[in-house]
Structure formats: C-alpha cells, structure tokens
Motif scaffolding. Structure first.
Motif, PDB file in Angstrom:
ATOM      1  N   ARG A  78       0.827  -1.210   0.000  1.00 45.32           N
ATOM      2  CA  ARG A  78       0.000   0.000   0.000  1.00 45.32           C
ATOM      3  C   ARG A  78       0.862   1.261   0.000  1.00 45.32           C
ATOM      4  O   ARG A  78       0.541   2.252  -0.651  1.00 45.32           O
ATOM      5  CB  ARG A  78      -0.956   0.005   1.201  1.00 45.32           C
ATOM      6  CG  ARG A  78      -2.163  -0.887   1.001  1.00 45.32           C
ATOM      7  CD  ARG A  78      -3.236  -0.665   2.039  1.00 45.32           C
ATOM      8  NE  ARG A  78      -2.817  -0.923   3.401  1.00 45.32           N
ATOM      9  CZ  ARG A  78      -2.784  -2.123   3.979  1.00 45.32           C
ATOM     10  NH1 ARG A  78      -3.133  -3.185   3.283  1.00 45.32           N
ATOM     11  NH2 ARG A  78      -2.408  -2.262   5.222  1.00 45.32           N
ATOM     12  N   LEU A  79       1.955   1.225   0.735  1.00 48.35           N
ATOM     13  CA  LEU A  79       2.880   2.358   0.786  1.00 48.35           C
ATOM     14  C   LEU A  79       3.417   2.668  -0.613  1.00 48.35           C
ATOM     15  O   LEU A  79       3.457   3.820  -1.035  1.00 48.35           O
ATOM     16  CB  LEU A  79       4.025   2.014   1.735  1.00 48.35           C
ATOM     17  CG  LEU A  79       4.966   3.096   2.187  1.00 48.35           C
ATOM     18  CD1 LEU A  79       4.237   4.177   2.950  1.00 48.35           C
ATOM     19  CD2 LEU A  79       6.040   2.489   3.081  1.00 48.35           C
ATOM     20  N   ALA A  80       3.799   1.621  -1.339  1.00 52.29           N
ATOM     21  CA  ALA A  80       4.292   1.801  -2.705  1.00 52.29           C
ATOM     22  C   ALA A  80       3.178   2.301  -3.619  1.00 52.29           C
ATOM     23  O   ALA A  80       3.407   3.136  -4.493  1.00 52.29           O
ATOM     24  CB  ALA A  80       4.879   0.491  -3.228  1.00 52.29           C
ATOM     25  N   GLN A  81       1.961   1.819  -3.413  1.00 53.92           N
ATOM     26  CA  GLN A  81       0.825   2.284  -4.214  1.00 53.92           C
ATOM     27  C   GLN A  81       0.502   3.743  -3.922  1.00 53.92           C
ATOM     28  O   GLN A  81       0.005   4.458  -4.789  1.00 53.92           O
ATOM     29  CB  GLN A  81      -0.406   1.418  -3.954  1.00 53.92           C
ATOM     30  CG  GLN A  81      -0.298   0.035  -4.532  1.00 53.92           C
ATOM     31  CD  GLN A  81      -1.479  -0.852  -4.163  1.00 53.92           C
ATOM     32  OE1 GLN A  81      -2.335  -0.484  -3.357  1.00 53.92           O
ATOM     33  NE2 GLN A  81      -1.514  -2.030  -4.744  1.00 53.92           N
ATOM     34  N   ASP A  82       0.813   4.189  -2.699  1.00 53.20           N
ATOM     35  CA  ASP A  82       0.562   5.586  -2.312  1.00 53.20           C
ATOM     36  C   ASP A  82       1.613   6.536  -2.873  1.00 53.20           C
ATOM     37  O   ASP A  82       1.575   7.731  -2.599  1.00 53.20           O
ATOM     38  CB  ASP A  82       0.506   5.723  -0.792  1.00 53.20           C
ATOM     39  CG  ASP A  82      -0.774   5.171  -0.189  1.00 53.20           C
ATOM     40  OD1 ASP A  82      -1.749   4.964  -0.940  1.00 53.20           O
ATOM     41  OD2 ASP A  82      -0.797   4.949   1.035  1.00 53.20           O
ATOM     42  N   GLY A  83       2.572   6.000  -3.619  1.00 52.89           N
ATOM     43  CA  GLY A  83       3.512   6.859  -4.313  1.00 52.89           C
ATOM     44  C   GLY A  83       4.933   6.881  -3.794  1.00 52.89           C
ATOM     45  O   GLY A  83       5.790   7.543  -4.380  1.00 52.89           O
ATOM     46  N   LEU A 107       2.505  -8.623  -3.687  1.00 48.27           N
ATOM     47  CA  LEU A 107       3.495  -7.561  -3.880  1.00 48.27           C
ATOM     48  C   LEU A 107       3.756  -7.378  -5.368  1.00 48.27           C
ATOM     49  O   LEU A 107       4.339  -8.235  -6.016  1.00 48.27           O
ATOM     50  CB  LEU A 107       4.806  -7.904  -3.154  1.00 48.27           C
ATOM     51  CG  LEU A 107       4.731  -7.957  -1.627  1.00 48.27           C
ATOM     52  CD1 LEU A 107       6.044  -8.458  -1.050  1.00 48.27           C
ATOM     53  CD2 LEU A 107       4.390  -6.592  -1.055  1.00 48.27           C
ATOM     54  N   THR A 108       3.288  -6.267  -5.889  1.00 49.54           N
ATOM     55  CA  THR A 108       3.479  -5.979  -7.317  1.00 49.54           C
ATOM     56  C   THR A 108       4.073  -4.593  -7.551  1.00 49.54           C
ATOM     57  O   THR A 108       4.713  -4.363  -8.567  1.00 49.54           O
ATOM     58  CB  THR A 108       2.154  -6.070  -8.092  1.00 49.54           C
ATOM     59  OG1 THR A 108       1.219  -5.144  -7.528  1.00 49.54           O
ATOM     60  CG2 THR A 108       1.578  -7.481  -8.043  1.00 49.54           C
ATOM     61  N   THR A 109       3.862  -3.672  -6.637  1.00 47.41           N
ATOM     62  CA  THR A 109       4.285  -2.292  -6.845  1.00 47.41           C
ATOM     63  C   THR A 109       5.747  -2.040  -6.469  1.00 47.41           C
ATOM     64  O   THR A 109       6.449  -1.355  -7.214  1.00 47.41           O
ATOM     65  CB  THR A 109       3.358  -1.326  -6.086  1.00 47.41           C
ATOM     66  OG1 THR A 109       1.996  -1.646  -6.409  1.00 47.41           O
ATOM     67  CG2 THR A 109       3.620   0.113  -6.478  1.00 47.41           C
ATOM     68  N   PRO A 110       6.243  -2.568  -5.353  1.00 48.41           N
ATOM     69  CA  PRO A 110       7.659  -2.317  -5.036  1.00 48.41           C
ATOM     70  C   PRO A 110       8.589  -2.986  -6.048  1.00 48.41           C
ATOM     71  O   PRO A 110       8.214  -3.957  -6.707  1.00 48.41           O
ATOM     72  CB  PRO A 110       7.852  -2.965  -3.660  1.00 48.41           C
ATOM     73  CG  PRO A 110       6.497  -3.188  -3.112  1.00 48.41           C
ATOM     74  CD  PRO A 110       5.588  -3.346  -4.296  1.00 48.41           C
ATOM     75  N   THR A 111       9.797  -2.465  -6.155  1.00 47.20           N
ATOM     76  CA  THR A 111      10.848  -3.166  -6.893  1.00 47.20           C
ATOM     77  C   THR A 111      11.270  -4.314  -5.996  1.00 47.20           C
ATOM     78  O   THR A 111      11.681  -4.102  -4.852  1.00 47.20           O
ATOM     79  CB  THR A 111      12.041  -2.223  -7.166  1.00 47.20           C
ATOM     80  OG1 THR A 111      11.568  -1.135  -7.959  1.00 47.20           O
ATOM     81  CG2 THR A 111      13.159  -2.958  -7.875  1.00 47.20           C
ATOM     82  N   LEU A 112      11.166  -5.538  -6.489  1.00 42.63           N
ATOM     83  CA  LEU A 112      11.417  -6.728  -5.679  1.00 42.63           C
ATOM     84  C   LEU A 112      12.781  -7.330  -6.007  1.00 42.63           C
ATOM     85  O   LEU A 112      13.031  -7.742  -7.143  1.00 42.63           O
ATOM     86  CB  LEU A 112      10.321  -7.763  -5.908  1.00 42.63           C
ATOM     87  CG  LEU A 112       8.914  -7.297  -5.529  1.00 42.63           C
ATOM     88  CD1 LEU A 112       7.874  -8.241  -6.083  1.00 42.63           C
ATOM     89  CD2 LEU A 112       8.794  -7.174  -4.023  1.00 42.63           C
TER      90      LEU A 112
END
Length: 161
Positions: A78-83, A107-112
C-alpha cells in the motif's frame, strides 16, 4: 570498583554496537555499487542508480519466513501504491522461497529484489528483519527503522524531504 568497571565496559560495548549499527554502511552517505538479483527475472538491479533518484526511496529488508515481515508486507504494498518508491530486498533465505512470499501478499508495486549473498544487508548493517531505510533523492540515508515499524512514518518522512 569492579562493578563500576564492569558497568563502564558494558556501556562502552553497547555504545560501540549502536554506533556501528546506526552508521548505515562503510561509507556514510554513499549508495553502494552493488548489483542485486531482480525477482522479476530481468537480471540485476544496480543500487547505485538510487544516488540520482526522482524521489526518496524506502529500502525494506525482509525474509520469507519472518512473521513480522509477513504482517508488514501488505502495508509495504500500500505504501508503494501511495507513491513512495519502495525497493524490497529479501534475504536470510534462499531465492527459491521468496516467490511464495511475494505471491501470498500480492506484492506488485515495489521493486522486488533478493539478496542471497547478504551484501546489501551487510553494507547497511541490517542486523535482522524487518528493517527499513529511507534514502533521499541523492541516495543518502535519512532515517532507519529496525524491527516492526509503522509504514506511515516512512511516508511522512519521505514527504518531508
């Protein structure tokens, strides 16, 4: 007198350990020139690119088996989705165990990334998981959290930079 010396020796050891832990790497303020395995199969990620980032970046250190990490993972998404730019760096396990963690938490938004060699963990002196480090646009460490933390604190700190 012995008790006083023992107490002073203990205090010196604790102070030294805190300084080493909080220092944040061999060269303070310098993003390491390390390459880490990307979990998307697209080769390696060069951490040095964070020395010239468009926005502050949160490095989040996790392990697939970590109970606290499993609780934090949806909040990190969610943090990554929030920008907030988030680079999630797994470790303390084998890469083969990481995809199930990523899938379980969506987990899809952070760089993994996955750091099987623990080189990034060692550079930033992350003693356990989870851990998080907020970098400014120049890749300098601005704040760190060891253990469980409120991701909203990271978002607020990033917005203040």
């Amino acid at each position: 007198m012995r008790r006083l010396l023992a107490a002073l020796a203990f205090a010196a050891i604790v102070a030294t350990a805190l300084i080493v832990t909080l220092r944040g790497g061999d060269e303070p303020g310098v993003v390491p020139a390390l390459a880490v395995t990307r979990m998307d199969g697209d080769g390696e990620y060069q951490l040095s690119q964070l020395a010239d980032a468009e926005a502050p970046t949160l490095l989040w250190f996790w392990a697939p088996w970590c109970t606290v990490c499993n609780g934090e993972a949806p909040k990190i998404e969610r943090l990554a989705q929030d920008g907030l730019s988030v680079v999630a760096i797994g470790g303390r396990d084998e890469l083969a165990n990481a995809p199930a963690f990523v899938e379980r938490h969506g987990l899809t938004t952070p760089t993994l990334l996955f750091d099987e060699t623990m080189q990034v963990w060692e550079h930033y002196r992350i003693p356990g998981q989870p851990g998080a480090i907020l970098l400014d646009r120049d890749g300098r460490e601005r704040q760190r959290w060891l253990g469980a933390f409120d991701p909203q604190l990271a978002l607020d700190a990033a917005r203040a930079l």
